[in-house]
Design a protein around this motif. Sequence first.
Motif, PDB file in Angstrom:
ATOM      1  N   PRO A   1       0.798  -1.229   0.000  1.00 51.94           N
ATOM      2  CA  PRO A   1       0.000   0.000   0.000  1.00 51.94           C
ATOM      3  C   PRO A   1       0.832   1.280   0.000  1.00 51.94           C
ATOM      4  CG  PRO A   1       0.059  -0.924   2.196  1.00 51.94           C
ATOM      5  CD  PRO A   1       0.772  -1.898   1.307  1.00 51.94           C
ATOM      6  N   ARG A   2       2.099   1.180   0.457  1.00 58.64           N
ATOM      7  CA  ARG A   2       2.934   2.372   0.596  1.00 58.64           C
ATOM      8  C   ARG A   2       4.376   2.046   0.203  1.00 58.64           C
ATOM      9  NH1 ARG A   2       0.793   6.498   3.553  1.00 58.64           N
ATOM     10  NH2 ARG A   2       2.867   7.362   3.969  1.00 58.64           N
ATOM     11  N   SER A   3       5.158   3.094   0.067  1.00 60.07           N
ATOM     12  CA  SER A   3       6.579   2.942  -0.206  1.00 60.07           C
ATOM     13  C   SER A   3       7.300   2.398   1.027  1.00 60.07           C
ATOM     14  CB  SER A   3       7.198   4.290  -0.592  1.00 60.07           C
ATOM     15  OG  SER A   3       6.618   4.802  -1.764  1.00 60.07           O
ATOM     16  N   SER A   4       8.423   1.728   0.774  1.00 56.31           N
ATOM     17  CA  SER A   4       9.245   1.225   1.869  1.00 56.31           C
ATOM     18  C   SER A   4      10.653   0.951   1.358  1.00 56.31           C
ATOM     19  CB  SER A   4       8.659  -0.062   2.460  1.00 56.31           C
ATOM     20  OG  SER A   4       9.504  -0.575   3.478  1.00 56.31           O
ATOM     21  N   ASP A   5      11.649   1.225   2.197  1.00 56.27           N
ATOM     22  CA  ASP A   5      13.022   0.884   1.841  1.00 56.27           C
ATOM     23  C   ASP A   5      13.575  -0.217   2.741  1.00 56.27           C
ATOM     24  OD1 ASP A   5      13.407   2.208   4.223  1.00 56.27           O
ATOM     25  OD2 ASP A   5      14.816   3.698   3.429  1.00 56.27           O
TER      26      ASP A   5
END
Length: 460
Positions: A359-363
């Motif tokens: 659902p969202r960005s992540s590193d």
Amino acid sequence: MIRRRTLLMTAPASLALAACATPGTAPRRDTPVVFMHGNGDSAALWQTTLWRFESNGWAREQLFALDQPMPLARDDDAVAQRGRSSTAESMAFLSAEVDRVLRQTGAPKVVLIGNSRGGNTIRNYVQNGGGAAKVSHVGLGGNPAHGIWAIPGWREGSEFSGLSPFMRQLNAPKGPNGDEVTPGPRWLTLRSDGNDKYAQPDGLWIGAPGKPTNITADGPALRGATNIVLPGADHREVSFSPAAFDATWRFLTGDAPRATAIAPEPRIMLDGRITGLGLNPADPASGEFVNNLPLTGAQLSVYETDPATGERRGAPAWRKTAGADGRWGPFSAREGASYEFEIVATGYATTHIYRSPFPRSSDVIHLRPERLAAADRQAGAVVVFTRPRGYFDAQRDRMRFDGQTQLAGVPPRGAGVASSRLRLAAGPARTVEGEFNGERVAGRSWAVAEGHLSVLELTY
């Protein structure tokens, strides 16, 4: 036994927790928050917690999830052990990372949040490493604050023994009230009411069934802290669940979060590191150990998949060979899409990791290829169903793996197993599904004879 003030995390207790925040003590929502993982884990476990902080307005660039290079504790804290870290090494790592974050952000203090072993690393740093002057708030989930066992004469050198020199000095009374927490920062502990595998009166989960551990469910609580109980939560859920986030947010801010659900964002960028398993090639029988070191040269291909079947939808959407830092991205993901991450690395099975939509960005989408065990090599295909941020509980959870409600390797009682391994007979490739409390991941079987293995990895 020391008596510790504890709140049960029901709705009234939630209000009580919000009300107990002292005016002027809440950190700004651009204060750096540093997350310390537990024994054998990585920053990846904080993925959903980071999303919840972001979804409630905490600045993304102020959230720092750490990767300790050697995350496993020594069997005896005083004896050097290949691929393991001591309490002193773990504290030195955290101290250096906090200083880095303070330099990078210019902030005067940080918030520290830790799971399991990471909690005792935080306590050691605050008490013995100068952290009290650099930390405003501490949140500890599933922290074995009084050990996992406290058995006279039994493995007392381990940092997980409540009778170890490390644990005795950590828990020595501080101040006139006999507090177990170091003065200065505000302290929160989150624990289960009896479903934490490492806070049990019986030694089943430490390989000693029937042996009294002298530890009970309140072992993670600390005198001088705000102690919250999350009913039914397991050892990881007391850190990574929506309820754990809710309690932590209230503790930090004095307010209820807008939501514990994760808010989607339209542009999704994914990144992470590919890491491996340590193994001595000259002595394979000595065993292997997890680490958070980059697996340089590992080749990654990312495929969009059909969410119902796990079949690939065309050519790779992304390809990269990991460099010295192990990074495999950044990859621009499509909103609502399911993906397969295929890792090819020398000495490992070609590993196909299937994930539900992001659902969202992540590193911190960290990836680790697997090795085929000796027992796997007789199978036609091997599929692993895994839940990194919690355990499977046959009495509590709704789950299904390849059509079966009884997952291989998961006991009928207790939450202490986070993965199930399915060995299939030889045959054509087919869809294999894993379902857990509403989250569903579909993947494909791959031939063991050709050196392949599949992983269905849950996000929640």
